[in-house]
Design a protein around this motif. Structure first.
Motif, short mmCIF file in Angstrom:
data_model
loop_
_atom_site.label_atom_id
_atom_site.label_comp_id
_atom_site.label_asym_id
_atom_site.label_seq_id
_atom_site.Cartn_x
_atom_site.Cartn_y
_atom_site.Cartn_z
N VAL A 1 37.54 31.43 29.32
CA VAL A 1 38.23 32.29 30.29
C VAL A 1 39.74 32.23 30.06
O VAL A 1 40.41 33.26 30.03
N LEU A 2 40.28 31.03 29.87
CA LEU A 2 41.71 30.90 29.63
C LEU A 2 42.13 31.65 28.36
O LEU A 2 43.14 32.36 28.36
N PRO B 1 34.31 43.42 32.11
CA PRO B 1 33.87 44.63 32.82
C PRO B 1 33.10 44.38 34.11
O PRO B 1 33.29 45.11 35.09
N SER B 2 32.26 43.35 34.16
CA SER B 2 31.48 43.09 35.38
C SER B 2 32.23 42.28 36.41
O SER B 2 31.72 41.99 37.48
N GLY B 3 33.46 41.87 36.08
CA GLY B 3 34.30 41.17 37.04
C GLY B 3 34.34 39.68 36.83
O GLY B 3 33.56 39.11 36.07
N GLY B 4 35.29 39.08 37.49
CA GLY B 4 35.51 37.63 37.43
C GLY B 4 36.74 37.32 38.24
O GLY B 4 37.63 38.17 38.40
N ALA C 1 32.44 32.53 37.38
CA ALA C 1 31.75 33.71 36.85
C ALA C 1 30.58 33.26 35.99
O ALA C 1 30.66 32.25 35.29
N PRO C 2 29.48 34.00 36.02
CA PRO C 2 28.33 33.63 35.20
C PRO C 2 28.64 33.78 33.70
O PRO C 2 29.48 34.59 33.32
N PRO C 3 27.97 32.99 32.88
CA PRO C 3 28.21 33.09 31.44
C PRO C 3 28.10 34.52 30.90
O PRO C 3 28.87 34.91 30.03
#
Length: 166
Positions: A148-149, A160-163, A17-19
């Motif tokens: 992320v973890l 919200p934008s996904g991952g 996923a982008p930063p």
């Protein structure tokens, strides 16, 4: 407009996923939440990313900023965290991130050599701008993975934008 892969690694949607997505939707409270067993908060992880991003930008711009004498210098002290809020830290990251992505697009300079100071006691290294940016991309991927973890553990993933949820 297409991006080259190095630009994607630094600022886009390359292997993860982008930063912008990884940092999206986090409150200051969430960013500073201590997770049992984790050595750092999300805020501290991002501060560390920003620290090395600045160092990389200095080096690729031929400013020989000294390598830190101790690893602890690359993480925020209490005074650093008290003096810079979460929103300001995020903005500082994104400003530097745009600069790093821009450097990745500078075809003329990518293979130019730059001096990169090493750990105290070791000789100064010579790298190309491309190699230094690749190193930054690998470094950021590692620490964004930690963010992320932490978000997953806190139940704040996906953003919200996904991952990826796997």
């Amino acid at each position: 407009m297409t991006r080259n892969e190095l630009e994607e690694v630094l600022a886009g949607d390359s292997a993860a996923a982008p930063p912008a997505f990884i940092l999206e939707g986090l409150s200051a409270e969430d960013a500073n939440r201590v997770v049992d067993g984790a050595p750092r908060t999300i805020y501290e992880e991002l501060w560390h990313i920003v620290y090395w991003q600045r160092m990389t930008l200095d080096w690729v711009n031929e400013l020989e900023t000294p390598y830190p004498a101790r690893a602890s210098e690359g993480f925020p002290a209490e005074s650093d965290m008290a003096g810079e809020g979460w929103d300001e830290l995020r903005e500082r990251f994104f400003v530097g991130n745009r600069m790093a992505a821009g450097a990745a697009c500078d075809e003329i300079r990518l293979d130019s050599p730059v001096r990169c100071p090493s750990r105290p006691g070791l000789p100064v290294r010579q790298m190309s701008v491309r190699e230094q940016l690749e190193s930054l991309g690998a470094h950021n991927a590692y620490h964004f993975g930690r963010i992320v973890l932490l978000r997953q553990i806190m139940g704040l993933w996906p953003p919200p934008s996904g991952g990826d949820t796997w």
